[in-house]
Structure formats: structure tokens, C-alpha cells
Design a protein around this motif. Structure first.
Motif, PDB file in Angstrom:
ATOM      1  N   VAL A   1     -36.725   5.977  -3.825  1.00  0.00           N
ATOM      2  CA  VAL A   1     -35.909   5.122  -4.689  1.00  0.00           C
ATOM      3  C   VAL A   1     -34.907   4.359  -3.836  1.00  0.00           C
ATOM      4  O   VAL A   1     -34.236   4.934  -2.978  1.00  0.00           O
ATOM      5  CB  VAL A   1     -35.170   5.943  -5.764  1.00  0.00           C
ATOM      6  N   ALA A   2     -34.815   3.034  -4.080  1.00  0.00           N
ATOM      7  CA  ALA A   2     -33.849   2.171  -3.400  1.00  0.00           C
ATOM      8  C   ALA A   2     -32.787   1.727  -4.395  1.00  0.00           C
ATOM      9  O   ALA A   2     -33.068   1.553  -5.586  1.00  0.00           O
ATOM     10  CB  ALA A   2     -34.555   0.956  -2.811  1.00  0.00           C
ATOM     11  N   PHE A   3     -31.554   1.575  -3.905  1.00  0.00           N
ATOM     12  CA  PHE A   3     -30.442   1.149  -4.746  1.00  0.00           C
ATOM     13  C   PHE A   3     -29.883  -0.156  -4.189  1.00  0.00           C
ATOM     14  O   PHE A   3     -29.548  -0.240  -3.003  1.00  0.00           O
ATOM     15  CB  PHE A   3     -29.340   2.212  -4.758  1.00  0.00           C
ATOM     16  N   VAL A   4     -29.798  -1.180  -5.052  1.00  0.00           N
ATOM     17  CA  VAL A   4     -29.186  -2.442  -4.658  1.00  0.00           C
ATOM     18  C   VAL A   4     -28.112  -2.799  -5.683  1.00  0.00           C
ATOM     19  O   VAL A   4     -28.215  -2.455  -6.868  1.00  0.00           O
ATOM     20  CB  VAL A   4     -30.217  -3.586  -4.560  1.00  0.00           C
ATOM     21  N   SER A   5     -27.078  -3.481  -5.214  1.00  0.00           N
ATOM     22  CA  SER A   5     -25.992  -3.892  -6.094  1.00  0.00           C
ATOM     23  C   SER A   5     -26.420  -5.088  -6.938  1.00  0.00           C
ATOM     24  O   SER A   5     -27.175  -5.953  -6.481  1.00  0.00           O
ATOM     25  CB  SER A   5     -24.767  -4.258  -5.252  1.00  0.00           C
ATOM     26  N   GLU A   6     -25.932  -5.126  -8.173  1.00  0.00           N
ATOM     27  CA  GLU A   6     -26.209  -6.287  -9.010  1.00  0.00           C
ATOM     28  C   GLU A   6     -25.578  -7.548  -8.438  1.00  0.00           C
ATOM     29  O   GLU A   6     -25.963  -8.666  -8.786  1.00  0.00           O
ATOM     30  CB  GLU A   6     -25.700  -6.062 -10.436  1.00  0.00           C
ATOM     31  N   ALA A   7     -24.609  -7.368  -7.520  1.00  0.00           N
ATOM     32  CA  ALA A   7     -23.969  -8.506  -6.862  1.00  0.00           C
ATOM     33  C   ALA A   7     -24.695  -8.935  -5.595  1.00  0.00           C
ATOM     34  O   ALA A   7     -24.282  -9.899  -4.939  1.00  0.00           O
ATOM     35  CB  ALA A   7     -22.515  -8.161  -6.518  1.00  0.00           C
ATOM     36  N   CYS A   8     -25.772  -8.245  -5.243  1.00  0.00           N
ATOM     37  CA  CYS A   8     -26.538  -8.598  -4.049  1.00  0.00           C
ATOM     38  C   CYS A   8     -27.183  -9.966  -4.248  1.00  0.00           C
ATOM     39  O   CYS A   8     -27.709 -10.274  -5.335  1.00  0.00           O
ATOM     40  CB  CYS A   8     -27.599  -7.538  -3.803  1.00  0.00           C
ATOM     41  N   THR A   9     -27.169 -10.787  -3.200  1.00  0.00           N
ATOM     42  CA  THR A   9     -27.753 -12.127  -3.285  1.00  0.00           C
ATOM     43  C   THR A   9     -29.213 -12.068  -3.704  1.00  0.00           C
ATOM     44  O   THR A   9     -29.679 -12.867  -4.516  1.00  0.00           O
ATOM     45  CB  THR A   9     -27.639 -12.839  -1.922  1.00  0.00           C
ATOM     46  N   LEU A  10     -29.955 -11.087  -3.183  1.00  0.00           N
ATOM     47  CA  LEU A  10     -31.373 -10.982  -3.530  1.00  0.00           C
ATOM     48  C   LEU A  10     -31.569 -10.688  -5.012  1.00  0.00           C
ATOM     49  O   LEU A  10     -32.509 -11.162  -5.629  1.00  0.00           O
ATOM     50  CB  LEU A  10     -32.023  -9.877  -2.701  1.00  0.00           C
ATOM     51  N   THR A  11     -30.659  -9.898  -5.559  1.00  0.00           N
ATOM     52  CA  THR A  11     -30.770  -9.571  -6.980  1.00  0.00           C
ATOM     53  C   THR A  11     -30.635 -10.837  -7.817  1.00  0.00           C
ATOM     54  O   THR A  11     -31.360 -11.050  -8.791  1.00  0.00           O
ATOM     55  CB  THR A  11     -29.686  -8.550  -7.377  1.00  0.00           C
ATOM     56  N   ARG A  12     -29.676 -11.689  -7.417  1.00  0.00           N
ATOM     57  CA  ARG A  12     -29.418 -12.910  -8.197  1.00  0.00           C
ATOM     58  C   ARG A  12     -30.456 -13.988  -7.920  1.00  0.00           C
ATOM     59  O   ARG A  12     -30.982 -14.609  -8.834  1.00  0.00           O
ATOM     60  CB  ARG A  12     -28.025 -13.451  -7.869  1.00  0.00           C
ATOM     61  N   VAL A  13     -30.779 -14.207  -6.629  1.00  0.00           N
ATOM     62  CA  VAL A  13     -31.627 -15.334  -6.272  1.00  0.00           C
ATOM     63  C   VAL A  13     -33.109 -15.014  -6.461  1.00  0.00           C
ATOM     64  O   VAL A  13     -33.879 -15.824  -6.968  1.00  0.00           O
ATOM     65  CB  VAL A  13     -31.353 -15.771  -4.811  1.00  0.00           C
ATOM     66  N   GLU A  14     -33.525 -13.813  -6.022  1.00  0.00           N
ATOM     67  CA  GLU A  14     -34.938 -13.468  -6.059  1.00  0.00           C
ATOM     68  C   GLU A  14     -35.363 -12.814  -7.371  1.00  0.00           C
ATOM     69  O   GLU A  14     -36.532 -12.542  -7.575  1.00  0.00           O
ATOM     70  CB  GLU A  14     -35.282 -12.526  -4.890  1.00  0.00           C
TER      71      GLU A  14
ATOM     72  N   VAL B   1     -23.477   1.333  -3.777  1.00  0.00           N
ATOM     73  CA  VAL B   1     -23.758   0.474  -2.616  1.00  0.00           C
ATOM     74  C   VAL B   1     -22.989  -0.831  -2.740  1.00  0.00           C
ATOM     75  O   VAL B   1     -22.692  -1.303  -3.847  1.00  0.00           O
ATOM     76  CB  VAL B   1     -25.271   0.172  -2.486  1.00  0.00           C
ATOM     77  N   GLU B   2     -22.685  -1.414  -1.599  1.00  0.00           N
ATOM     78  CA  GLU B   2     -22.022  -2.710  -1.557  1.00  0.00           C
ATOM     79  C   GLU B   2     -23.065  -3.830  -1.651  1.00  0.00           C
ATOM     80  O   GLU B   2     -24.266  -3.596  -1.437  1.00  0.00           O
ATOM     81  CB  GLU B   2     -21.228  -2.846  -0.264  1.00  0.00           C
ATOM     82  N   PRO B   3     -22.626  -5.078  -1.949  1.00  0.00           N
ATOM     83  CA  PRO B   3     -23.588  -6.174  -2.097  1.00  0.00           C
ATOM     84  C   PRO B   3     -24.455  -6.425  -0.879  1.00  0.00           C
ATOM     85  O   PRO B   3     -25.572  -6.947  -1.006  1.00  0.00           O
ATOM     86  CB  PRO B   3     -22.683  -7.376  -2.404  1.00  0.00           C
ATOM     87  N   ASP B   4     -23.975  -6.076   0.320  1.00  0.00           N
ATOM     88  CA  ASP B   4     -24.767  -6.327   1.532  1.00  0.00           C
ATOM     89  C   ASP B   4     -25.509  -5.078   2.011  1.00  0.00           C
ATOM     90  O   ASP B   4     -25.979  -5.031   3.142  1.00  0.00           O
ATOM     91  CB  ASP B   4     -23.871  -6.846   2.654  1.00  0.00           C
ATOM     92  N   GLU B   5     -25.620  -4.071   1.145  1.00  0.00           N
ATOM     93  CA  GLU B   5     -26.254  -2.814   1.537  1.00  0.00           C
ATOM     94  C   GLU B   5     -27.520  -2.539   0.727  1.00  0.00           C
ATOM     95  O   GLU B   5     -27.646  -2.977  -0.428  1.00  0.00           O
ATOM     96  CB  GLU B   5     -25.300  -1.637   1.331  1.00  0.00           C
ATOM     97  N   LEU B   6     -28.408  -1.783   1.331  1.00  0.00           N
ATOM     98  CA  LEU B   6     -29.557  -1.218   0.634  1.00  0.00           C
ATOM     99  C   LEU B   6     -29.435   0.294   0.723  1.00  0.00           C
ATOM    100  O   LEU B   6     -29.424   0.861   1.817  1.00  0.00           O
ATOM    101  CB  LEU B   6     -30.879  -1.653   1.278  1.00  0.00           C
ATOM    102  N   GLY B   7     -29.313   0.929  -0.430  1.00  0.00           N
ATOM    103  CA  GLY B   7     -29.241   2.388  -0.452  1.00  0.00           C
ATOM    104  C   GLY B   7     -30.616   3.002  -0.615  1.00  0.00           C
ATOM    105  O   GLY B   7     -31.476   2.458  -1.315  1.00  0.00           O
ATOM    106  N   LEU B   8     -30.843   4.121   0.046  1.00  0.00           N
ATOM    107  CA  LEU B   8     -32.084   4.875  -0.123  1.00  0.00           C
ATOM    108  C   LEU B   8     -31.748   6.302  -0.516  1.00  0.00           C
ATOM    109  O   LEU B   8     -30.811   6.900   0.026  1.00  0.00           O
ATOM    110  CB  LEU B   8     -32.912   4.881   1.161  1.00  0.00           C
ATOM    111  N   SER B   9     -32.519   6.852  -1.457  1.00  0.00           N
ATOM    112  CA  SER B   9     -32.341   8.243  -1.869  1.00  0.00           C
ATOM    113  C   SER B   9     -32.607   9.171  -0.693  1.00  0.00           C
ATOM    114  O   SER B   9     -33.127   8.763   0.350  1.00  0.00           O
ATOM    115  CB  SER B   9     -33.273   8.568  -3.035  1.00  0.00           C
TER     116      SER B   9
END
Length: 497
Positions: free
Chosen positions: A16-29, A62-70
Motif C-alpha cells: 500500500v502506498a500513501f500520497v497526500s491529496e495536496a500532491c501535484t500528481l494527485t491533482r494533475v494526473e 505524508v507531506e505533498p512531496d512524499e510517497l509513503g509505503l506501508s
């Protein structure tokens, strides 16, 4: 490019990966929850399912510039925190088309099962997709499909070889509380000189598996090299197979079978025989307990299961011996890891109060295994097993195996939250519902709390007075204690005639 972060969340076998809703990839991709991504840094890469984390509230994982992994995903990727990693969208596994065909009730071929198992072993399936495959396979499988699934599971991981002409093993299909004969059989057989490298799984639907119980006495998470060293020195071991990449897809499937309570005969045969073939066994004894509340409840079911084991075992080159045993009641007194370990050691020590039924069944099982040795006369295996037990040779070999494997992770005592369950009437114990007893023990915290379980005071045929205790519940956590005691009050699992 995102910076890698370890998130202390246990997601079992799923990446499982965790990304912030504020991450650019979340918004753009347009990255959304439960999407699949490929994470890679250098030559290391894994597939993971995305969870999107809120950015507000002051406690973001996680912060917007981070990718969290379980926890497990981070370990599998094998890169340090702070490493720059790339992520890409990953499509669904190609083998999902075969799963859809199985959902429709189609018969799958060997290549389709190989593709499914390869994807599962590579952690390309989400838990929802695993559940879909398991439920579809539970609905209908031919004998040829069971063989194809088993072969695929063997090929997906390591396969051990041993420098011995005969390598023996045994397996009980389970369902009977306290039936911990393996831990007595292995030291008896090893003391005789037959190699028995026993790899066991943890509990699926029972209160304890052999690995769970052995972990009370010794370390079980050995590496392949460590396991080989123990077997070379002592002719036997009792270890957890999940650490050795033997039929790795099986451990992933078990992680979903356990909460769903799925344990069909077809999946059982594939699970057991894939592990035994991968572990290098040449001769295997299968114990099928039969009883009104066991997994197998009739001669017809037992015969069907025996034939399935023989069909698949023959195709894999295994010598299979199947014995049907009495599964009408629990074996031994303790139900749960620490209580079962107590019973096992009492039998090996020859204690006067050791459970007689556990001793008798272990001798019968060990005797059948010993008869794989051409030097043991037909019908003479049980006498040889009794000789090794009564002489102390089996106890000495068990102590040597425990020392070779290393000390247990922690000392365990029976749970301190206790309640005795009384008989509702005068009479004789006519029957015990094995499934109900298993269920109450699991509610008490088994197998995850090793001190949890049940201590049985009465067996079928025993006289009992109203108010006398039938068994004692042990729990380690108040919530589990409350669930188990409530279940026992609703139905204690005993029939008093």
C-alpha cells in the motif's frame, strides 16, 4: 519524483502506498484511491495500491512531496527513507481476465493458473482481486485445475532439494482443537534418523497452527540456510514456511482466506501439496480427522479428499499415505499456542498427567510416518515410536531442535483474564462441538495473543455435575475476554446427556 517515507501501518501482505491529496500528481494526473502504481528507484521496483491521505488536520501521514509505503511494501522495495522514487500508473494484471472467466464458471488451463499465481506472488493483486479469485475458485474446480493450481504455486517460489533418498513429512487438514501431534511426531521421527524438515503455516481458521505453537518454545522464522543447518544437525525442524519463499502465493492467499473463513477442499489440497513439494518432501502422511463438527464430516467427503490428495500427489511425484482419524472431539487439553505447547512438552517428558489422547494419536501418526522407512516392518512403526518416546530420545531431540532454532521471541504465560465455564446440568459429556470451541478460542484472542485460549477439563464420556467447570477461558485483552465469555454463555459447545 517523490521522496520515500516509511509509514508504520501494517497492511499484511498487500503493498500500500500513501500520497497526500495536496500532491501535484494527485491533482494533475488524477491519482485516486485504490489506483495501482509502480514505484521504482534505480533497479528496485514494486507495485502498490494507492491510498490518498487528507492534507489538513495537522496529522498528515505524508507531506505533498512524499510517497509513503506501508511496512511490508517499504521492506520489499528495500530503499532508505528520503530516496527519490518515481511512480507510474500501472494497469490491472493481465491474468485478471482469467479470473473473470473463472467467475463465469469456466474451466481454466495450466497457463492461466500459472499467470494468476505469478501475478499474485509478485504482489500485483489487491486484496479485493485476491478475494474475487478465491471466491470464484471456491465455487468450482476440476481435479485437473487443482493440479494446475498446485504446480503453478510450486513453480512461483523456491524449491528445496535434500541429499537424502527419503524426506518425510506429515500434515493434518485441521479443524480439531488442540490436535498438535506434529510437534511430537517430528522429534520422534528425527530421533529415529529419518529427515523431517517440517515447514508449517500459521493458523488460517483454527486457534493455532503448528508454527504459532512452536513459536512459544523456539524461534520459527528461520532463513533457508538456517533451516538446512538445523536439519543437517538434528534431522528435523519445526519452522514457519512463510520466511522461505516456498509457494509464496499460498501465504498471500492465506492472508485473505483467514478473514473470509474460506478453506475449500480444492484450495486446501493445492496449499498443502504445493508447500510439501516445494520443501523437498518425497513421502507425505495426510491426517484427515472426521467428525460431526470437523472439516470432514462423512466417509464420502473423506474418500473424495483422499482421492484428490492421491491424484495431485502422484502427479507431483510424492508418495502419499492418507489416514482418517477420529475428529469427534478436541485432542489434548489446551487450545491456543501456549496451552498447546504445555501439552506437547508434557507428552514428550512423559508426565503422569500428560493428555493421554494427544499421546496416543501422536504415536499412531509417528508410527505411520516411520513406516516410510523400509527398515521398519509393516505394522511396527507405532512400537518403534513408543520406544523413542518412552526412552527419552524424542524429548532429547526436541530440546536439541529448539536449541538449534534459537530461543522464542518472548516468554509467554496463559492470559491473566480468566473465566471458568460451568456445566448447565448433571450428566455425562456426550459430545463437544469442535467448530464452536475453535470459535470461542479465536474470540479470546487466538492465535495472535499466544497466551489466549481454552483449558479443557472435561472430555466425551466424563461425568459432570451442574456448576462444575467444563473449561477455562484465558484472554489477554478485555475486549477479547468479553467476546469469548459472551459466546460461551450463549453456547458453550458441550452436549450434556
Amino acid at each position: 519524483m517523490l521522496k520515500l517515507r516509511r509509514v508504520p501501518v501494517d497492511t499484511r501482505s498487500e503493498n500500500v502506498a500513501f500520497v497526500s491529496e495536496a500532491c501535484t500528481l494527485t491533482r494533475v494526473e488524477g491519482l485516486r484511491a485504490l489506483a495501482k502504481i509502480e514505484v521504482h528507484g534505480g533497479r528496485r521496483r514494486i507495485l502498490a495500491t494507492v491510498n490518498v491521505v487528507e492534507a489538513d488536520g495537522g496529522c498528515a501521514l505524508v507531506e505533498p512531496d512524499e510517497l509513503g509505503l506501508s511496512i511490508e511494501a517499504f521492506a520489499r522495495l528495500g530503499l532508505p527513507e528520503g530516496t527519490d522514487v518515481h511512480i507510474e500508473f500501472a494497469g490491472p494484471p493481465r491474468s485478471l481476465e482469467a479470473v473473470r472467466r473463472k467467475i463465469e464458471g469456466r474451466v481454466l488451463g495450466d497457463d492461466q493458473y500459472r499467470a494468476i499465481i505469478d501475478d499474485i506472488a509478485a504482489h500485483r493483486y489487491s486484496r479485493m482481486e485476491l478475494a474475487a479469485f478465491l471466491v470464484a475458485a471456491a465455487g468450482f474446480m476440476t481435479s485437473e485445475e487443482v493440479l494446475g493450481l498446485t504446480r503453478a504455486m510450486v513453480e512461483a517460489g523456491n524449491r528445496l532439494t535434500w541429499p537424502y533418498p527419503i524426506v518425510v513429512d506429515k500434515h493434518c487438514i485441521g479443524g480439531i482443537p488442540g490436535n498438535r501431534t506434529t510437534m511430537i511426531t517430528v522429534p520422534i521421527v528425527a530421533a529415529h534418523g529419518l529427515p523431517m524438515p517440517k515447514t508449517s503455516s500459521r493458523a488460517i481458521t483454527s486457534p493455532s497452527g503448528t508454527a504459532d505453537t512452536m513459536e512459544v518454545l523456539a524461534r520459527v522464522d528461520l532463513t533457508l540456510d538456517e533451516m538446512r543447518a538445523v536439519v543437517e544437525a538434528e534431522r528435523g525442524c519445526l519452522v514457519w514456511g512463510g520466511h522461505m519463499n516456498l509457494s509464496p502465493a499460498d501465504d498471500i492467499l492465506i492472508s485473505v482466506e483467514r478473514p473470509l473463513g474460506i478453506d475449500t477442499q480444492e484450495q486446501m489440497v493445492a496449499s498443502i501439496l504445493s508447500k510439501k513439494a516445494a520443501a523437498g518432501s518425497t513421502h507425505l502422511l495426510i491426517d484427515i480427522p472426521m467428525g460431526p463438527s470437523a472439516k470432514v464430516r462423512s466417509h464420502e467427503e473423506a474418500t473424495r479428499l483422499r482421492k484428490m490428495f492421491e491424484y495431485v500427489g502422484d502427479a507431483l511425484g510424492l508418495v502419499i499415505d492418507v489416514m482418517t482419524t477420529d475428529g469427534r472431539a478436541p485432542i489434548g487439553r489446551g487450545i491456543g499456542p501456549v496451552l498447546e505447547a504445555r501439552d506437547v512438552m508434557a507428552v514428550l517428558r512423559g508426565d503422569a498427567d500428560a493428555p493421554a489422547d494427544l499421546r496416543a494419536k501422536a504415536l499412531a501418526v509417528a508410527g505411520r510416518v516411520l513406516e516410510f522407512d523400509g527398515g521398519v516392518r509393516g505394522g511396527g512403526g507405532e512400537a518403534r515410536a513408543r520406544e523413542l518416546l518412552e526412552s527419552g530420545a524424542a524429548l532429547a531431540r526436541m530440546e536439541a531442535i529448539m536449541a538449534a532454532q534459537g530461543p522464542a521471541p518472548a516468554a509467554v504465560e496463559p492470559g491473566s483474564l480468566v473465566k471458568e465455564v460451568p456445566a448447565a446440568a448433571d450428566g455425562t459429556v456426550a459430545a463437544i462441538d469442535c467448530a464452536r470451541i475453535n470459535g470461542i478460542a479465536r474470540l479470546a484472542g487466538c492465535p495472535f495473543d499466544k497466551g489466549a485460549g481454552l483449558d479443557l477439563f472435561r472430555k466425551p464420556g466424563d461425568a459432570v455435575r451442574k456448576g462444575e467447570p467444563l473449561y477455562r477461558i484465558h484472554a489477554c485483552r478485555p475486549a477479547d475476554f468479553a467476546f469469548a465469555t459472551a459466546a460461551a454463555e450463549e453456547a458453550d459447545g458441550y452436549v450434556i446427556a
